[in-house]
Design a protein around this motif. Structure first.
Motif, mmCIF file in Angstrom:
data_model
loop_
_atom_site.group_PDB
_atom_site.id
_atom_site.type_symbol
_atom_site.label_atom_id
_atom_site.label_comp_id
_atom_site.label_asym_id
_atom_site.label_seq_id
_atom_site.Cartn_x
_atom_site.Cartn_y
_atom_site.Cartn_z
ATOM 1 N N PHE A 49 -13.568 -49.319 51.095
ATOM 2 C CA PHE A 49 -13.545 -48.409 49.946
ATOM 3 C C PHE A 49 -14.034 -47.021 50.337
ATOM 4 N N SER A 50 -13.304 -46.016 49.890
ATOM 5 C CA SER A 50 -13.754 -44.623 49.938
ATOM 6 C C SER A 50 -12.973 -43.884 48.865
ATOM 7 N N TRP A 51 -13.629 -42.971 48.170
ATOM 8 C CA TRP A 51 -12.939 -42.236 47.114
ATOM 9 C C TRP A 51 -11.988 -41.182 47.674
ATOM 10 N N ASP A 52 -12.435 -40.492 48.712
ATOM 11 C CA ASP A 52 -11.659 -39.354 49.192
ATOM 12 C C ASP A 52 -11.317 -39.405 50.680
ATOM 13 N N ASN A 53 -11.555 -40.529 51.319
ATOM 14 C CA ASN A 53 -11.268 -40.639 52.753
ATOM 15 C C ASN A 53 -10.681 -42.026 53.037
ATOM 16 N N LEU A 54 -9.462 -42.236 52.565
ATOM 17 C CA LEU A 54 -8.816 -43.533 52.736
ATOM 18 C C LEU A 54 -8.504 -43.780 54.208
ATOM 19 N N GLU A 55 -8.299 -45.041 54.554
ATOM 20 C CA GLU A 55 -8.156 -45.445 55.950
ATOM 21 C C GLU A 55 -6.695 -45.427 56.398
ATOM 22 N N PRO A 56 -6.410 -44.872 57.560
ATOM 23 C CA PRO A 56 -5.024 -44.854 58.056
ATOM 24 C C PRO A 56 -4.450 -46.257 58.255
ATOM 25 N N LEU A 57 -3.156 -46.378 58.025
ATOM 26 C CA LEU A 57 -2.459 -47.650 58.177
ATOM 27 C C LEU A 57 -2.683 -48.237 59.564
ATOM 28 N N GLU A 58 -2.678 -47.415 60.593
ATOM 29 C CA GLU A 58 -2.823 -47.898 61.967
ATOM 30 C C GLU A 58 -4.167 -48.600 62.170
ATOM 31 N N GLU A 59 -5.222 -48.062 61.570
ATOM 32 C CA GLU A 59 -6.543 -48.675 61.705
ATOM 33 C C GLU A 59 -6.619 -49.998 60.957
ATOM 34 N N ILE A 60 -5.986 -50.036 59.786
ATOM 35 C CA ILE A 60 -5.971 -51.281 59.013
ATOM 36 C C ILE A 60 -5.201 -52.360 59.772
ATOM 37 N N HIS A 66 -4.480 -59.955 63.403
ATOM 38 C CA HIS A 66 -4.681 -61.376 63.708
ATOM 39 C C HIS A 66 -4.121 -62.272 62.611
ATOM 40 N N LYS A 67 -3.814 -61.692 61.442
ATOM 41 C CA LYS A 67 -3.252 -62.482 60.343
ATOM 42 C C LYS A 67 -1.769 -62.780 60.543
ATOM 43 N N GLY A 68 -1.182 -62.227 61.619
ATOM 44 C CA GLY A 68 0.188 -62.580 61.971
ATOM 45 C C GLY A 68 1.261 -61.714 61.360
ATOM 46 N N LYS A 69 0.903 -60.654 60.663
ATOM 47 C CA LYS A 69 1.901 -59.769 60.073
ATOM 48 C C LYS A 69 2.274 -58.660 61.045
ATOM 49 N N SER A 70 3.529 -58.276 61.017
ATOM 50 C CA SER A 70 3.946 -57.128 61.810
ATOM 51 C C SER A 70 3.461 -55.855 61.124
ATOM 52 N N PHE A 71 3.491 -54.759 61.851
ATOM 53 C CA PHE A 71 3.096 -53.469 61.302
ATOM 54 C C PHE A 71 3.933 -53.137 60.064
ATOM 55 N N GLU A 72 5.234 -53.373 60.159
ATOM 56 C CA GLU A 72 6.150 -53.052 59.053
ATOM 57 C C GLU A 72 5.883 -53.952 57.838
ATOM 58 N N GLU A 73 5.592 -55.216 58.083
ATOM 59 C CA GLU A 73 5.304 -56.135 56.976
ATOM 60 C C GLU A 73 4.023 -55.732 56.244
ATOM 61 N N LEU A 74 3.000 -55.375 57.004
ATOM 62 C CA LEU A 74 1.742 -54.943 56.390
ATOM 63 C C LEU A 74 1.949 -53.661 55.594
ATOM 64 N N GLU A 75 2.709 -52.739 56.157
ATOM 65 C CA GLU A 75 2.990 -51.483 55.464
ATOM 66 C C GLU A 75 3.690 -51.741 54.134
ATOM 67 N N ASN A 77 3.607 -54.522 52.333
ATOM 68 C CA ASN A 77 2.641 -55.156 51.435
ATOM 69 C C ASN A 77 1.716 -54.118 50.795
ATOM 70 N N LEU A 78 1.175 -53.240 51.611
ATOM 71 C CA LEU A 78 0.242 -52.234 51.110
ATOM 72 C C LEU A 78 0.932 -51.265 50.150
ATOM 73 N N ASP A 79 2.161 -50.892 50.458
ATOM 74 C CA ASP A 79 2.906 -50.000 49.565
ATOM 75 C C ASP A 79 3.149 -50.666 48.211
ATOM 76 N N ASN A 80 3.477 -51.949 48.235
ATOM 77 C CA ASN A 80 3.704 -52.681 46.982
ATOM 78 C C ASN A 80 2.413 -52.794 46.175
ATOM 79 N N MET A 81 1.304 -53.039 46.861
ATOM 80 C CA MET A 81 0.004 -53.143 46.191
ATOM 81 C C MET A 81 -0.385 -51.809 45.561
ATOM 82 N N ALA A 82 -0.112 -50.730 46.280
ATOM 83 C CA ALA A 82 -0.414 -49.395 45.748
ATOM 84 C C ALA A 82 0.440 -49.090 44.517
#
Length: 368
Positions: A49-60, A66-75, A77-82
């Motif tokens: 959590f951060s109000w004004d300094n969100l974390e880059p996708l690459e760091e996430i 290790h959860k087995g998702k590709s970079f594109e799959e995670l992206e 998922n995160l876009d849908n959640m947003a």
């Protein structure tokens, strides 16, 4: 598995954001199930959590690969959640950033234009069951109140971070207006706002505005239109709550019939004690003729008749300024409190302060 992941997420949100406490009823788990799929809950467990300094996708991705998702799959998922409004997201050029959202101000607010009756009712139940009590333990609030109007004589005495026009003129933008999710909720249960028919009343700017604009939740406007909307809000009798910073990111225009925070404040015997405001109103008895116009403007029931004139209770007045411009005799003035409250400089610093206070209190509770 289902119950465990949602309980883990509740605990994660309660630790990382300002609050997401458990309840005896389990309503918080029901809310999380409405917001997150199990897959999304697992992903959210790896977010910060951060109000004004969100974390880059690459760091996430580096942390969650290790959860087995590709970079594109995670992206994806995160876009849908947003898009669903369950996390925060902001695109900076080509870079995407993400982070956990508070429940309020956060996931609740991000349900604008897609709020359902079930989510509304569960959110209100959670608010009164546990959430309010938990955030009430933190002395630094998320929001504060500033006067809706200032006459030219008084504005010279006002701190720049309390002057709505100075705040907006100091900001480069972008500016955004969106529908009020609280009034949309009241519309869903056929209890429409008694003070305004307009719904497009909530203003944000800077990165907070960018988040809404990028998700399609709000309409980009210029500074002039932002000031015009705020003027109309004041004319309708709405009061301004902003995030508790010298350089705020949003302005909510609230009323006692739709905003639960204002409703709760009104129910207290001394509202002025529980709101961050640097001002109070006072009636000049020599100028007051007892017309009663101010009674309809006051949302805190702070004005009472005394003989043939009116008086304002300093314990109930929250310094919103709603009554001042509408007194036909100019009998009401806004006064500065003796002790000036100076908020944190930015929204980011505000939330750092809140979470540090919360973490320190939790350590003391556990005897650490």
């Amino acid at each position: 598995m289902s119950a465990k992941v949602y309980r883990k997420l509740q605990q994660h949100l309660d630790k990382k954001t300002i609050a997401f406490p458990p309840t005896k009823s389990g309503i918080e788990i029901r809310l999380l199930k409405k917001l997150f799929t199990e897959e999304e809950a697992e992903i959210a467990l790896g977010l910060k959590f951060s109000w004004d300094n969100l974390e880059p996708l690459e760091e996430i991705f580096s942390r969650l690969k290790h959860k087995g998702k590709s970079f594109e799959e995670l992206e994806e998922n995160l876009d849908n959640m947003a898009k669903k409004g369950v996390i925060m997201a902001l695109k900076k050029g080509k870079d995407k950033t993400y982070g956990l959202a508070n429940f309020m101000i956060g996931m609740w607010d991000y349900q604008v234009n897609k709020l359902t009756v079930d989510f509304l009712k569960d959110s209100i139940k959670y608010l009164y069951d546990s959430y309010i009590q938990e955030i009430g333990k933190i002395p630094t609030p998320q929001t504060r109140l500033i006067p809706v109007r200032q006459d030219l004589n008084f504005s010279t005495k006002m701190a720049p971070f309390d002057d709505i026009e100075k705040i907006l003129h100091s900001i480069e933008g972008p500016f955004m207006v969106t529908n009020c999710v609280c009034r949309q909720g009241k519309d869903l249960i056929t209890q429409p706002c008694e003070m305004t028919e307009r719904r497009e009343v909530c203003i944000s700017f800077g990165y907070a505005a960018e988040r809404y604009i990028q998700q399609g939740w709000g309409r980009e406007i210029d500074k002039k239109e932002a000031l015009e909307i705020l003027k109309k809000n004041a004319e309708d009798g709405l009061i301004h709550q902003i995030n508790n910073a010298q350089k705020p990111d949003f302005i909510c225009s609230c009323c006692v019939c739709c905003c639960e925070a204002i409703k709760i404040l009104n129910s207290l015997p001394m509202p002025a004690k529980f709101i961050k405001s640097n001002y109070y109103a006072r009636i000049n008895s020599d100028q007051c003729d007892g017309c009663g116009v101010c009674l309809d403007r006051c949302q805190m029931d702070a004005i009472t008749p005394k003989s043939e004139i009116f008086t304002i209770s300093k314990r109930r007045c929250i310094g919103c300024g709603n009554c001042i411009d509408y007194c036909p005799n100019g009998a009401i003035q806004l006064k500065v409190k003796r002790s000036l409250y100076v908020p944190p400089e930015t929204g980011g610093e505000l939330y750092e302060e809140i979470i540090n206070i919360k973490n320190k209190a939790q350590k003391n509770d556990h005897g650490e």
